[in-house]
Design an enzyme around this catalytic site. Structure first.
Site, PDB file in Angstrom:
ATOM      1  N   ARG A  21       0.821  -1.216   0.000  1.00  0.00           N
ATOM      2  CA  ARG A  21       0.000   0.000   0.000  1.00  0.00           C
ATOM      3  C   ARG A  21       0.854   1.265   0.000  1.00  0.00           C
ATOM      4  O   ARG A  21       0.317   2.372  -0.023  1.00  0.00           O
ATOM      5  CB  ARG A  21      -0.927   0.002   1.224  1.00  0.00           C
ATOM      6  CG  ARG A  21      -2.043  -0.993   1.075  1.00  0.00           C
ATOM      7  CD  ARG A  21      -3.017  -0.925   2.219  1.00  0.00           C
ATOM      8  NE  ARG A  21      -4.109  -1.858   1.986  1.00  0.00           N
ATOM      9  CZ  ARG A  21      -4.917  -2.288   2.933  1.00  0.00           C
ATOM     10  NH1 ARG A  21      -4.768  -1.870   4.172  1.00  0.00           N
ATOM     11  NH2 ARG A  21      -5.883  -3.134   2.645  1.00  0.00           N
ATOM     12  N   ASP A  23     -14.366 -10.770  -3.833  1.00  0.00           N
ATOM     13  CA  ASP A  23     -13.791 -12.011  -3.295  1.00  0.00           C
ATOM     14  C   ASP A  23     -14.717 -12.544  -2.196  1.00  0.00           C
ATOM     15  O   ASP A  23     -15.829 -12.024  -2.007  1.00  0.00           O
ATOM     16  CB  ASP A  23     -12.361 -11.760  -2.775  1.00  0.00           C
ATOM     17  CG  ASP A  23     -12.339 -10.882  -1.539  1.00  0.00           C
ATOM     18  OD1 ASP A  23     -13.402 -10.308  -1.178  1.00  0.00           O
ATOM     19  OD2 ASP A  23     -11.271 -10.774  -0.903  1.00  0.00           O
ATOM     20  N   THR A  47      -3.508 -17.201   0.659  1.00  0.00           N
ATOM     21  CA  THR A  47      -2.414 -17.056   1.624  1.00  0.00           C
ATOM     22  C   THR A  47      -2.688 -15.863   2.543  1.00  0.00           C
ATOM     23  O   THR A  47      -3.182 -14.836   2.100  1.00  0.00           O
ATOM     24  CB  THR A  47      -1.075 -16.837   0.874  1.00  0.00           C
ATOM     25  OG1 THR A  47      -0.999 -17.782  -0.194  1.00  0.00           O
ATOM     26  CG2 THR A  47       0.107 -17.038   1.780  1.00  0.00           C
ATOM     27  N   GLU A  61     -10.644  -1.732  -1.275  1.00  0.00           N
ATOM     28  CA  GLU A  61      -9.856  -2.164  -0.120  1.00  0.00           C
ATOM     29  C   GLU A  61     -10.668  -2.103   1.170  1.00  0.00           C
ATOM     30  O   GLU A  61     -10.505  -2.930   2.064  1.00  0.00           O
ATOM     31  CB  GLU A  61      -8.592  -1.309  -0.010  1.00  0.00           C
ATOM     32  CG  GLU A  61      -7.669  -1.571  -1.178  1.00  0.00           C
ATOM     33  CD  GLU A  61      -6.278  -1.024  -0.954  1.00  0.00           C
ATOM     34  OE1 GLU A  61      -5.380  -1.797  -0.598  1.00  0.00           O
ATOM     35  OE2 GLU A  61      -6.115   0.204  -1.130  1.00  0.00           O
ATOM     36  N   TYR A  76     -11.630 -10.972 -10.308  1.00  0.00           N
ATOM     37  CA  TYR A  76     -11.331 -10.335  -9.027  1.00  0.00           C
ATOM     38  C   TYR A  76     -10.024  -9.520  -9.105  1.00  0.00           C
ATOM     39  O   TYR A  76      -9.987  -8.342  -8.745  1.00  0.00           O
ATOM     40  CB  TYR A  76     -11.238 -11.396  -7.911  1.00  0.00           C
ATOM     41  CG  TYR A  76     -10.559 -10.837  -6.707  1.00  0.00           C
ATOM     42  CD1 TYR A  76     -11.263 -10.016  -5.840  1.00  0.00           C
ATOM     43  CD2 TYR A  76      -9.201 -11.057  -6.471  1.00  0.00           C
ATOM     44  CE1 TYR A  76     -10.631  -9.432  -4.762  1.00  0.00           C
ATOM     45  CE2 TYR A  76      -8.563 -10.485  -5.404  1.00  0.00           C
ATOM     46  CZ  TYR A  76      -9.294  -9.675  -4.546  1.00  0.00           C
ATOM     47  OH  TYR A  76      -8.655  -9.087  -3.498  1.00  0.00           O
ATOM     48  N   GLU A 119      -1.855  -9.014  -4.958  1.00  0.00           N
ATOM     49  CA  GLU A 119      -3.137  -9.716  -5.045  1.00  0.00           C
ATOM     50  C   GLU A 119      -2.951 -11.183  -5.430  1.00  0.00           C
ATOM     51  O   GLU A 119      -3.635 -12.059  -4.922  1.00  0.00           O
ATOM     52  CB  GLU A 119      -4.080  -9.034  -6.049  1.00  0.00           C
ATOM     53  CG  GLU A 119      -4.660  -7.719  -5.549  1.00  0.00           C
ATOM     54  CD  GLU A 119      -5.503  -7.860  -4.285  1.00  0.00           C
ATOM     55  OE1 GLU A 119      -5.988  -8.962  -3.981  1.00  0.00           O
ATOM     56  OE2 GLU A 119      -5.663  -6.843  -3.583  1.00  0.00           O
ATOM     57  N   GLY A 179       3.101 -21.988  -2.324  1.00  0.00           N
ATOM     58  CA  GLY A 179       2.209 -22.979  -2.937  1.00  0.00           C
ATOM     59  C   GLY A 179       1.531 -22.455  -4.199  1.00  0.00           C
ATOM     60  O   GLY A 179       1.721 -21.300  -4.579  1.00  0.00           O
ATOM     61  N   TYR A 180       0.741 -23.324  -4.808  1.00  0.00           N
ATOM     62  CA  TYR A 180       0.043 -22.975  -6.056  1.00  0.00           C
ATOM     63  C   TYR A 180       1.016 -22.288  -7.019  1.00  0.00           C
ATOM     64  O   TYR A 180       0.871 -21.123  -7.368  1.00  0.00           O
ATOM     65  CB  TYR A 180      -1.170 -22.080  -5.790  1.00  0.00           C
ATOM     66  CG  TYR A 180      -2.176 -22.715  -4.864  1.00  0.00           C
ATOM     67  CD1 TYR A 180      -3.129 -23.610  -5.358  1.00  0.00           C
ATOM     68  CD2 TYR A 180      -2.178 -22.443  -3.510  1.00  0.00           C
ATOM     69  CE1 TYR A 180      -4.040 -24.214  -4.514  1.00  0.00           C
ATOM     70  CE2 TYR A 180      -3.074 -23.043  -2.656  1.00  0.00           C
ATOM     71  CZ  TYR A 180      -4.007 -23.928  -3.165  1.00  0.00           C
ATOM     72  OH  TYR A 180      -4.907 -24.527  -2.323  1.00  0.00           O
TER      73      TYR A 180
END
Ligand code: SF4
Length: 340
Positions: free
Chosen positions: A25, A138, A43, A183, A120, A37, A81-82
């Site tokens: 930010r 989301d 996570t 936000e 998103y 994002e 991950g992912y």
């Protein structure tokens, strides 16, 4: 719709007062919002912060990301991950260089055409970094609005997400307020209109307008369809070792953890006799059981250390240091990686 319109300045004013200081930010460029994002998908914020800082140090802009060696990129992603997220980031960075001269496009429509950027993320980049009147819906936003409307619609249904997005788009502001609304809604969901506990309506800026709160039925919403059970797969993980080298194997091109380095793995839970039948005369040690959860699958693993006299073909043989420093070994293998 009028209630929703009234809610917007309440959310943006609340956000201005309660905004958490986070590294992404500090300077909300499209690149910073995009990277954060993508990392924040699946996570927690606290876990993402060190990854985000390291990633930005290594790849400060789209161009640096586009030319990064894949091994370095995956190593920086190790533990998040992912991994397809990291690969898609790079694919998109290359497309941004080829098609847009290295400038990230500003409209949600163009953003959504890039690999790994869904509705998103496109909405988040367009509204937060570019001030476009574009919602980013989301799970947090769906929950807040389901309670705000006391809606019985199943929030896991794509049609409900689409309807919520359209409803918001009709009243979304532009400029700085667009980012503050995106936000603010997310943060309200994370810190006030909580997912797994009673919402903190006493400090919520929407309390005077919220339909669920008016009926004292906050925890009846959101409504969710039945969750599918994860499929259980039994696996055997082999720590094949020869001297101080251990075998790594690249996973297949498709499926879970595609093209990642991992330890050799077999389907089914091998017992001692099966391991010895495969590696006659080898010195073997059981390494215990471990479970790893993916979104739709659970791996129930048993591990074996197998000491061989000579390295066999078909593997990459690496020392412990090389494995730890150079290769991104997914978290699923961590219980056995620790035993190196
Ligand atoms: S009043 Fe309560 S239920 Fe309604 S949006 Fe706020 S925290 Fe959520």
């Amino acid at each position: 719709m009028e209630r929703l319109r009234q809610a917007i300045p309440l959310i943006t004013a609340w956000y201005a007062k309660n905004r958490k200081a986070l590294p992404w930010r500090e300077e909300q460029t499209p690149y910073h919002v995009w990277i954060s994002e993508i990392m924040l998908q699946q996570t927690r914020i606290e876990a993402v912060i060190p990854y985000y800082k390291r990633f930005l140090r290594a790849f400060p802009d789209v161009q640096a990301l586009a030319r990064a060696p894949e091994e370095q990129l995956l190593k920086l992603w190790e533990g998040l991950g992912y991994y397809s997220r990291a690969r898609n980031l790079q694919k998109a960075a290359r497309q941004i260089c080829d098609l847009y001269g290295g400038e990230i496009p500003e409209t949600a429509e163009e953003l959504e055409r890039l690999p790994g950027i869904g509705a998103y993320t496109a909405g988040a980049i367009a509204s937060i970094a570019c001030g476009k009147p574009e919602p980013a819906v989301d799970g947090n936003v769906l929950r807040v609005l389901a309670r705000f409307d006391a809606s019985n619609a199943d929030v896991t249904a794509p049609a409900v997400r689409k309807r919520t997005t359209e409803k918001l788009r009709a009243v979304y502001p532009s400029g700085a307020a667009a980012g503050a609304l995106t936000e603010g809604l997310m943060e309200l969901g994370e810190t006030v209109c909580l997912p797994n506990a009673a919402p903190r309506c006493a400090v919520c800026p929407l309390a005077g307008l919220c339909a669920a709160h008016a009926r004292k039925r906050e925890t009846d919403f959101p409504v969710r369809g039945a969750k599918k059970e994860r499929r259980i797969e039994q696996k055997t993980v082999l720590l094949l070792q020869c001297g101080d080298l251990t075998a790594l194997k690249k996973r297949p091109d498709t499926g879970l953890l595609a093209r990642m380095w991992g330890f050799p793995m077999a389907d089914g839970a091998w017992d001692q006799d099966t391991v010895l039948a495969r590696f006659p005369g080898a010195d073997i040690v059981p390494l215990g059981e471990a479970v790893h959860l993916f979104t739709h699958v659970e791996w129930h693993m048993v591990g074996w250390r197998v000491r061989l006299n000579a390295p066999t073909d078909g593997f990459l043989w690496a020392s412990r240091e090389e494995i730890l420093q150079r290769y991104a070994v997914p978290t699923a293998f961590k219980p056995y990686l620790r035993q190196l």
